[in-house]
Design an enzyme around this catalytic site. Structure first.
Site, PDB file in Angstrom:
ATOM      1  CG  ASN A 177     -48.063 -21.949 -45.468  1.00 20.45           C
ATOM      2  OD1 ASN A 177     -48.340 -23.137 -45.550  1.00 20.45           O
ATOM      3  ND2 ASN A 177     -46.877 -21.468 -45.809  1.00 20.45           N
ATOM      4  CE1 TYR A 181     -42.122 -21.085 -48.337  1.00 24.92           C
ATOM      5  CE2 TYR A 181     -43.035 -19.220 -47.137  1.00 24.92           C
ATOM      6  CZ  TYR A 181     -43.207 -20.422 -47.779  1.00 24.92           C
ATOM      7  OH  TYR A 181     -44.460 -20.963 -47.862  1.00 24.92           O
ATOM      8  NE  ARG A 182     -32.472 -16.869 -50.939  1.00 26.77           N
ATOM      9  CZ  ARG A 182     -32.449 -17.554 -52.080  1.00 26.77           C
ATOM     10  NH1 ARG A 182     -32.311 -18.862 -52.084  1.00 26.77           N
ATOM     11  NH2 ARG A 182     -32.559 -16.930 -53.232  1.00 26.77           N
ATOM     12  CD1 TRP A 195     -43.161 -15.442 -51.948  1.00 26.01           C
ATOM     13  CD2 TRP A 195     -43.638 -15.413 -49.760  1.00 26.01           C
ATOM     14  NE1 TRP A 195     -43.888 -14.322 -51.694  1.00 26.01           N
ATOM     15  CE2 TRP A 195     -44.199 -14.277 -50.365  1.00 26.01           C
ATOM     16  CE3 TRP A 195     -43.814 -15.623 -48.386  1.00 26.01           C
ATOM     17  CZ2 TRP A 195     -44.915 -13.335 -49.630  1.00 26.01           C
ATOM     18  CZ3 TRP A 195     -44.531 -14.692 -47.682  1.00 26.01           C
ATOM     19  CH2 TRP A 195     -45.070 -13.571 -48.294  1.00 26.01           C
ATOM     20  CD  GLU A 241     -47.424 -25.345 -42.696  1.00 23.57           C
ATOM     21  OE1 GLU A 241     -48.354 -24.615 -42.276  1.00 23.57           O
ATOM     22  OE2 GLU A 241     -47.214 -25.548 -43.897  1.00 23.57           O
ATOM     23  CG  ASP A 291     -30.505 -22.051 -53.041  1.00 25.95           C
ATOM     24  OD1 ASP A 291     -30.881 -22.794 -52.124  1.00 25.95           O
ATOM     25  OD2 ASP A 291     -31.184 -21.108 -53.485  1.00 25.95           O
TER      26      ASP A 291
END
Ligand code: FMN
Length: 503
Positions: A177, A181-182, A195, A241, A291
């Protein structure tokens, strides 16, 4: 020709006149974010920025330039994907998924090239040393403070990596995967991995914890732009991906084995941070973080990443993004996803004509959907189908309209919807999982949803009154006015429609 690396993408952006090189020193602490925010709010998304002289928190100038807003316009997203229109990618996927086996041998043979297309792009693992491993930091040499990570908002918990490809493996199925994600920088060799619980990386971590095994994780920064984008795409678990990125760019993504674990990383990444998570360790406080809702997400507990090796190109560029009150660069990444996934949505919800996630709705808060209504109650069927599709399950408000409404134009949707609804009759409330970032849901990640049936109502739906026609001028009058327009001395836009397209 495909764009194979971040520097090639930057050069291509410069060639189309959408890059600004910032040559004076700018601080990574808040200043870059404030500049980027002003740029991202420009009509169309503003230019990409390359900060050539980042000044870090200790006042030292970094030799690693910072690129930001690379994906922040429709033109640049198309450039990244090598297309003129974003819908081209979706159309290619549509052709693949709609393949029907025709009658007759010749017709069957004619399908082969299209089937072969689907199999052509799996990522290739290179042997030998890759560009992303020209420089290697190990042991005491590892010092994340030497990379110009940004603090983007004053109330943030610190510096964050904001545009990464986080690479993990499902321990059961062995599938890869890649997630965007920060990641918070906690120290020279420590990170916190944000995550969210609904994401594939978190699922892999839970699976590793169940097995009581240490989890390798790699954070790759830069690479070809489709690979970077692919981390943000909500692909079903198990679909790679990097295969998806190869399909978009029609060329496989080149990978190389990481140095300290058996995960593969894009050979053309600029910087690669390899590490592991020990599921038996206590979680660490991550956040707060300004955010993409436009609010701070609260600090919470997430796993700690121990960095084992950092590799990079000899002269790397650090790619970053800024999130905050929309519109921001992430709108364009999400917009690409919206366009690409339309044919896949139609596979399971075939009455969908189009859909749109306007920037103010930050993806999970608001989705407009137009349908080809064929029977009473169909809008309610579509709502529940959407709430059953992958990350669409998190969408808070759905507005369903008839097929003639242009969902890409929010003014048109609201104008129609507000005229068409009787709230008590047409609003459906449901319960389900809520986005981690939804600070208003009754409970953390569990709350309610609202579907608005803004389609024209049928007698079976309890509507028996006469329905009025939309007001439209007749063509003959329009033609006469077109002809006389210049002589009226009024000026420009003789035929411009009311309202415009806004993201
Ligand atoms: C700029 C940007 C930052 C993101 N940050 C996060 C994050 O910190 N945590 C998270 O779970 N998802 C984040 N996302 C959303 C995920 O990338 C997205 O949901 C993706 O589909 C997840 O992939 P997965 O299904 O493979 O987990 C971010 C998306 C973008 C565009």
């Amino acid at each position: 020709m495909s764009i194979d690396s971040l520097p090639e993408f930057i050069t291509a952006i410069e060639r189309i006149g959408e890059l600004v090189r910032v040559r004076q020193p700018v601080r990574t602490h808040l200043e870059m974010a404030e500049i980027a925010d002003r740029v991202m709010k420009l009509p169309g998304g503003g230019p990409a920025l390359l900060f050539e002289r980042p000044v870090q928190e200790d006042g030292r100038e970094s030799e690693i330039p910072v690129a930001i807003n690379l994906f922040g316009s429709l033109r640049r997203i198309c450039l990244a994907f090598g297309v003129d229109r974003l819908d081209e990618v979706g159309e290619r996927i549509g052709e693949l998924v709609n393949l029907k086996v025709p009658e007759g041998l010749m017709a069957k043979l004619s399908m082969l090239p299209r089937l072969a297309e689907a199999a052509k792009y799996p990522p290739r693992v290179r042997s030998g040393k890759a560009p992303c491993q020209e420089i290697v930091w190990r042991g005491d040499d590892i010092d994340l403070d030497r990379i110009p990570f940004l603090q983007t908002w004053p109330g943030d918990g610190g510096r964050y990596i904001t545009l990464p490809m986080v690479i993990t493996r499902d321990p059961g199925r062995g599938t890869r995967n890649v997630g965007m994600y920060r990641v918070q920088v906690l120290g020279k060799n420590q990170l916190a991995m944000h995550w969210q619980r609904h994401k594939s990386g978190a699922a892999h971590w839970r699976a590793m914890a169940e097995r009581r095994e240490t989890m390798p994780v790699v954070i790759a920064l830069g690479g070809d732009p489709t690979a970077i984008y692919s981390g943000s795409a909500p692909l079903p678990p198990g679909i790679d991906e990097f295969l998806f990125a190869g399909f978009i760019r029609r060329t496989p993504v080149d990978l190389v084995r990481a140095m300290s674990c058996d995960l593969d990383v894009p050979a053309e990444a600029e910087i690669v941070i390899e590490g592991y998570i020990d599921p038996s360790e206590p979680l660490v406080m991550e956040g707060p973080f300004g955010d993409h809702t436009g609010f701070y997400s609260l600090a919470d507990l997430y796993p700690r990443v121990h960095v084992t090796v950092v590799t990079m190109k000899r002269n790397p560029v650090y790619p970053a993004t800024l999130v905050g009150r929309p519109p921001m660069e992430d709108f364009w990444l999400g917009h690409a996803t919206e366009r690409i996934f339309l044919p896949l949505l139609k596979l399971t919800v075939p009455e969908i004509v189009d859909y749109h996630m306007p920037a103010v709705g930050i993806f999970h808060n608001l989705v407009f959907i137009s349908i080809d209504k064929q029977y009473p109650g169909q809008a309610f069927k579509v709502m529940h189908a959407m709430w059953g599709q992958g990350l669409m399950a998190l969408s808070k408000v759905l507005v369903i309209v008839d097929k003639e409404v242009d969902v890409q134009n929010p003014d048109e949707v609201w104008w129609t919807a507000l005229n068409y609804i009787d709230p008590k009759r047409d609003i459906e409330f449901a319960r389900g999982p809520a986005d981690v970032l939804d600070h208003a849901s009754a409970n953390f990640t569990f709350g309610s949803k609202m579907g608005i049936d803004a389609t024209r109502k049928w007698p079976e739906e309890g509507f028996t009154r006469e329905w009025p026609e939309r007001i439209v001028m007749d063509d003959a009058t329009k033609r006469r006015v077109d002809e006389m327009w210049t002589s009226l001395g009024i000026g420009i836009h003789p035929r411009s429609p009311a309202g415009g397209r806004i993201p």
